[in-house]
Write an enzyme that holds these catalytic residues in place. Structure first.
Site, PDB file in Angstrom:
ATOM      1  N   GLY A 180       0.851  -1.187   0.000  1.00 46.22           N
ATOM      2  CA  GLY A 180       0.000   0.000   0.000  1.00 46.22           C
ATOM      3  C   GLY A 180       0.880   1.228   0.000  1.00 46.22           C
ATOM      4  N   CYS A 181       0.243   2.390  -0.102  1.00 43.82           N
ATOM      5  CA  CYS A 181       1.047   3.601  -0.035  1.00 43.82           C
ATOM      6  C   CYS A 181       0.235   4.719   0.605  1.00 43.82           C
ATOM      7  CB  CYS A 181       1.532   4.001  -1.409  1.00 43.82           C
ATOM      8  SG  CYS A 181       0.201   4.291  -2.550  1.00 43.82           S
ATOM      9  N   PHE A 193       3.256   9.395   3.399  1.00 46.54           N
ATOM     10  CA  PHE A 193       4.591   9.203   3.978  1.00 46.54           C
ATOM     11  C   PHE A 193       5.527   8.444   3.048  1.00 46.54           C
ATOM     12  CE2 PHE A 193       1.762   5.788   4.663  1.00 46.54           C
ATOM     13  CZ  PHE A 193       2.520   4.700   4.318  1.00 46.54           C
ATOM     14  N   GLY A 194       4.995   7.642   2.126  1.00 43.13           N
ATOM     15  CA  GLY A 194       5.802   6.754   1.299  1.00 43.13           C
ATOM     16  C   GLY A 194       5.042   5.485   1.013  1.00 43.13           C
ATOM     17  N   SER A 195       5.732   4.352   1.122  1.00 42.26           N
ATOM     18  CA  SER A 195       5.025   3.126   0.777  1.00 42.26           C
ATOM     19  C   SER A 195       5.167   2.071   1.871  1.00 42.26           C
ATOM     20  CB  SER A 195       5.572   2.575  -0.537  1.00 42.26           C
ATOM     21  OG  SER A 195       6.879   2.104  -0.337  1.00 42.26           O
ATOM     22  N   LYS A 225       6.665   0.032   6.735  1.00 36.75           N
ATOM     23  CA  LYS A 225       6.272   1.366   6.285  1.00 36.75           C
ATOM     24  C   LYS A 225       7.560   2.160   6.063  1.00 36.75           C
ATOM     25  CE  LYS A 225       2.420   4.379   7.557  1.00 36.75           C
ATOM     26  NZ  LYS A 225       1.413   4.660   8.580  1.00 36.75           N
ATOM     27  N   ASP A 247      -8.336   8.088  13.806  1.00 38.10           N
ATOM     28  CA  ASP A 247      -8.449   7.822  12.367  1.00 38.10           C
ATOM     29  C   ASP A 247      -9.069   6.446  12.142  1.00 38.10           C
ATOM     30  OD1 ASP A 247      -8.303   8.287   9.690  1.00 38.10           O
ATOM     31  OD2 ASP A 247      -6.120   8.150   9.535  1.00 38.10           O
TER      32      ASP A 247
HETATM   33  P1  ADP Z   1      -1.611   6.020   5.888  1.00 41.40           P
HETATM   34  O1  ADP Z   1      -1.243   6.745   7.131  1.00 41.40           O
HETATM   35  O2  ADP Z   1      -1.021   6.612   4.670  1.00 41.40           O
HETATM   36  O3  ADP Z   1      -3.086   5.819   5.742  1.00 41.40           O
HETATM   37  P2  ADP Z   1      -1.478   3.208   6.595  1.00 41.40           P
HETATM   38  O4  ADP Z   1      -0.768   2.865   7.857  1.00 41.40           O
HETATM   39  O5  ADP Z   1      -2.964   3.208   6.672  1.00 41.40           O
HETATM   40  O6  ADP Z   1      -0.930   4.586   6.051  1.00 41.40           O
HETATM   41  O7  ADP Z   1      -1.002   2.193   5.452  1.00 41.40           O
HETATM   42  C1  ADP Z   1      -1.358   2.365   4.089  1.00 41.40           C
HETATM   43  C2  ADP Z   1      -1.623   1.025   3.428  1.00 41.40           C
HETATM   44  O8  ADP Z   1      -0.490   0.153   3.555  1.00 41.40           O
HETATM   45  C3  ADP Z   1      -2.777   0.259   4.027  1.00 41.40           C
HETATM   46  O9  ADP Z   1      -3.996   0.631   3.482  1.00 41.40           O
HETATM   47  C4  ADP Z   1      -2.428  -1.189   3.702  1.00 41.40           C
HETATM   48  O10 ADP Z   1      -2.806  -1.507   2.369  1.00 41.40           O
HETATM   49  C5  ADP Z   1      -0.901  -1.178   3.771  1.00 41.40           C
HETATM   50  N1  ADP Z   1      -0.495  -1.607   5.132  1.00 41.40           N
HETATM   51  C6  ADP Z   1      -0.234  -0.799   6.176  1.00 41.40           C
HETATM   52  N2  ADP Z   1       0.088  -1.511   7.271  1.00 41.40           N
HETATM   53  C7  ADP Z   1       0.037  -2.805   6.909  1.00 41.40           C
HETATM   54  C8  ADP Z   1       0.266  -4.049   7.593  1.00 41.40           C
HETATM   55  N3  ADP Z   1       0.631  -4.080   8.877  1.00 41.40           N
HETATM   56  N4  ADP Z   1       0.101  -5.188   6.907  1.00 41.40           N
HETATM   57  C9  ADP Z   1      -0.256  -5.173   5.604  1.00 41.40           C
HETATM   58  N5  ADP Z   1      -0.481  -4.051   4.906  1.00 41.40           N
HETATM   59  C10 ADP Z   1      -0.327  -2.868   5.533  1.00 41.40           C
HETATM   60 MG    MG Z   2      -4.520   4.663   6.490  1.00 36.27          MG
END
Ligand code: ADP
Ligand code: MG
Length: 617
Positions: A343-344, A347-349, A367, A459
């Protein structure tokens, strides 16, 4: 598991026929006076006791395989309350309609049944032994999985009873019964050669008697001509209370001592999908050739996976050996990053990877902070890490640690099923409402934990609920979260930011005040998203329009086919004044009651049938 009749004022629980008649006598014996009590014979069944013409009538109500309730030969109803409601309008074969409930005198609670206590203890033992859980992890496993575990053990629990001898001939059974004290009522139960039949061997007057137990077409167990039971252990418990055609009632178990003398702790049948970490270890010896495990959301043909079957139920640091190495900062050399983006965000990916620990290797989500960022972004990510580092709950994505190398990286447990709203889009046919309620219940368990720890999430939304599998959800994204001071019940933001307005309670927007009660508001919106199978809340409205909509006292409509109980809870989450909203303690309780009420109905007989079959194999 609460009894579906527990809330009815005329339900007495597990009382005898004579006690029922005493209550009816005291209440005046009017025509149509009635009460409801638990049935001792069938799992989940009731007896309706009714007065007509100064006489007592008792009608057993059976719980059928599809989860409905019916008086033999009568119409099926979805619950005991609905059944009574029906017979109050229409006698439909009863001597008269139900006219006057004989309510419990004040202060009298429904009497818990033998099976209620037995079942609770059994669920606890089963979870403890099967998943080797203790403490909080055990309690949460019981809360979130009781209905599933109950189904699993209902058919196999006799195997761990001291009176059950899995491998004994008639002669050997007699030898066992005659050895030692030959007290009346000493008994044992053994399978016979003929598949699906058993023998109950009982001693009375120094003589052994053997009774055949067979199964009828519906799978119910009985001694020919005798009362029928859903499970063998219920049959035994009943025959302990009442001889019901036997020469004597069952008393002392002739114990199965074939296991090592003394500590012959019977073991429960293993849950088939339980696997150990060693079995599912990922080969990371060659990082180039590493292919991550695909996220498994549906497993046709396999018994349903339970949260405790996954490696992310307990903290990777629950092992004291691993705990020795627990530090916030991780060594880069123990981290392998795969070329897969999960996901992204701003902040990045988020990338998939593996983290090598002392004894095991675990799947992780990493992350990665994008390059050329300012110190402020780094600080923000570190704040997110600091919050997550303090949390440890099966329904919250855990932080493994932070790694500062080519970039600042937040290493988290893997929840590879993706965000809840994406998973649900277009799956109305495939994912039943009970499955949605199950996942939302887990979210409420995680939020209750946050509330207890005095953290606000800020959130909570379906996009930040990640799935491990179809039956296991975790709360993620603590980017906006705050720890409250010990004496504070809310956090005041210094200024408004890029906020998810559609998920925010009025006091967040109007006064920048954030509390667990404002998280409850967001939970209501998350519920709406889930029960509408991934629709966007408030359609095309913009943030300010939503604010006006709410201020006018309007709320989102009930999603099609969303159960009324769940819509009622959503609306309570959206009570304007935060003081009047339920807290997560109450929300979790209501979610649990509702989810248990659905889960106790067999929705997918194949699914749980397979589980039970495999478990007894
Ligand atoms: P943001 O603050 O940009 O919303 P997130 O923490 O929600 O960031 O993460 C963005 C995306 O990354 C999520 O929607 C998911 O698809 C993927 N992701 C984040 N954390 C995890 C995790 N622990 N396991 C699997 N995918 C994750
Ligand atoms: Mg999120």
């Amino acid at each position: 598991m609460p009894d579906p009749a527990a809330h009815l004022p005329f339900f007495y629980g597990s009382i005898s026929r004579a006690e029922a008649e005493d209550h009816l006598k005291l209440a005046g014996m009017a025509d149509g006076l009635f009460l409801l009590r638990q049935c001792l014979r069938s799992l989940g069944g009731y007896v309706l006791s009714l007065v007509h013409d100064l006489r007592f009538h008792h009608f057993p109500i059976e719980r059928q395989l599809n989860g409905t309730y019916a008086i033999a030969g009568g119409k099926a109803h979805c619950g005991p309350a609905e059944l009574c409601e029906f017979y109050s309008r229409d006698p439909d074969g009863l001597p008269c309609n139900l006219r006057k409930p004989c309510n419990r005198p004040s202060g009298l609670e429904p009497q818990p049944g033998v099976f209620d206590c037995l079942r609770d203890a059994m669920v606890r033992d089963y979870v403890r032994q099967t998943w080797k859980l203790e403490g909080e992890a055990l309690e949460l496993a019981i809360i979130s999985q009781a209905p599933q575990v109950e189904k699993l053990i209902a058919t196999t629990a006799h195997e761990r009873m001291p009176w059950y001898h899995s491998n004994l001939t008639r002669e050997e059974a007699e030898r066992k019964l005659y050895s030692g004290s030959q007290t009346d009522g000493k008994f044992l139960l053994r399978p016979r050669k003929e598949q699906g039949t058993y023998a109950l061997s009982l001693i009375y007057g120094k003589t052994a008697y053997h009774y055949l137990i067979s199964q009828d077409k519906a799978g119910k167990y009985c001694i020919p001509e005798g009362t029928k039971f859903d499970t063998l252990w219920q049959l035994v418990e009943y025959l302990k209370l009442k001889a019901d055609g036997l020469i004597y009632c069952l008393k002392e178990a002739c114990p199965n001592t074939s296991a090592s003398a003394g500590a012959a702790a019977p073991t429960l049948p293993a849950h088939p999908s339980t696997f150990t970490n060693t079995q599912r270890r990922i080969d990371t010896s060659n990082s180039d050739g590493y292919t991550p495990e695909p996220a498994c959301l549906a497993s046709p043909g396999k018994p349903r996976p339970m949260p405790m079957d996954t490696s992310v139920y307990e903290s990777p640091y629950s092992d004291p050996e691993e705990l020795k190495d627990k530090k916030l900062f991780l060594k880069r050399e123990n981290l392998i990053m795969a070329d897969i983006e999960l996901g992204c965000g701003n902040f990045g990916s988020v990338r998939q990877g593996v983290y090598r620990m002392r004894k095991k290797q675990i799947d992780v989500a990493i992350k990665v902070l994008k390059h050329s960022t300012e110190k402020a972004d780094k600080d923000e990510m570190m704040r997110e890490a600091q919050i997550m580092h303090q949390l440890d709950n099966p329904y919250i994505v855990r932080l493994i640690g932070v790694c500062q190398a080519e970039a600042l990286m937040l290493v988290m447990e893997m929840a590879g099923g993706g965000p809840l709203h994406k998973f649900l889009i277009g799956k109305k046919e495939e994912i039943p409402v009970s499955n949605v309620a199950e996942l939302l219940h887990q979210v409420s368990v995680g939020m209750k934990y946050l509330e207890e720890k005095n953290f606000v999430h800020r959130d909570l939304a379906a996009r930040n609920v990640l799935l491990v599998n179809r039956h296991y959800a975790k709360i993620s994204d603590f980017g906006l979260s705050k720890a409250l001071g010990a004496d504070d019940s809310y956090y005041t933001a210094r200024s408004a930011g890029k906020w998810p307005l559609k998920w925010y309670a009025p006091e967040c927007i109007n006064f920048r005040k954030f509390s667990s009660r404002s998280d409850v508001w967001s939970y209501g919106v998350t519920m709406w998203e889930a029960f509408s199978y991934g629709q966007k809340p408030y359609k095309k409205m913009k943030g300010p329009e939503v604010m006006a909509f709410i201020e006018q006292g309007k709320r989102m409509e009930c999603p099609p086919e969303c159960p009324p109980e769940m819509y009622a809870l959503m609306n309570d989450c959206w009570i304007y004044k935060w003081e009047d909203r339920p807290d997560f303690l109450a929300v979790e309780q209501r979610m649990r009651t509702y989810y248990y009420s659905l889960a106790s109905k067999v929705e997918d007989p194949l699914e749980c049938g397979k589980g039970a079959e495999a478990a007894s194999a």
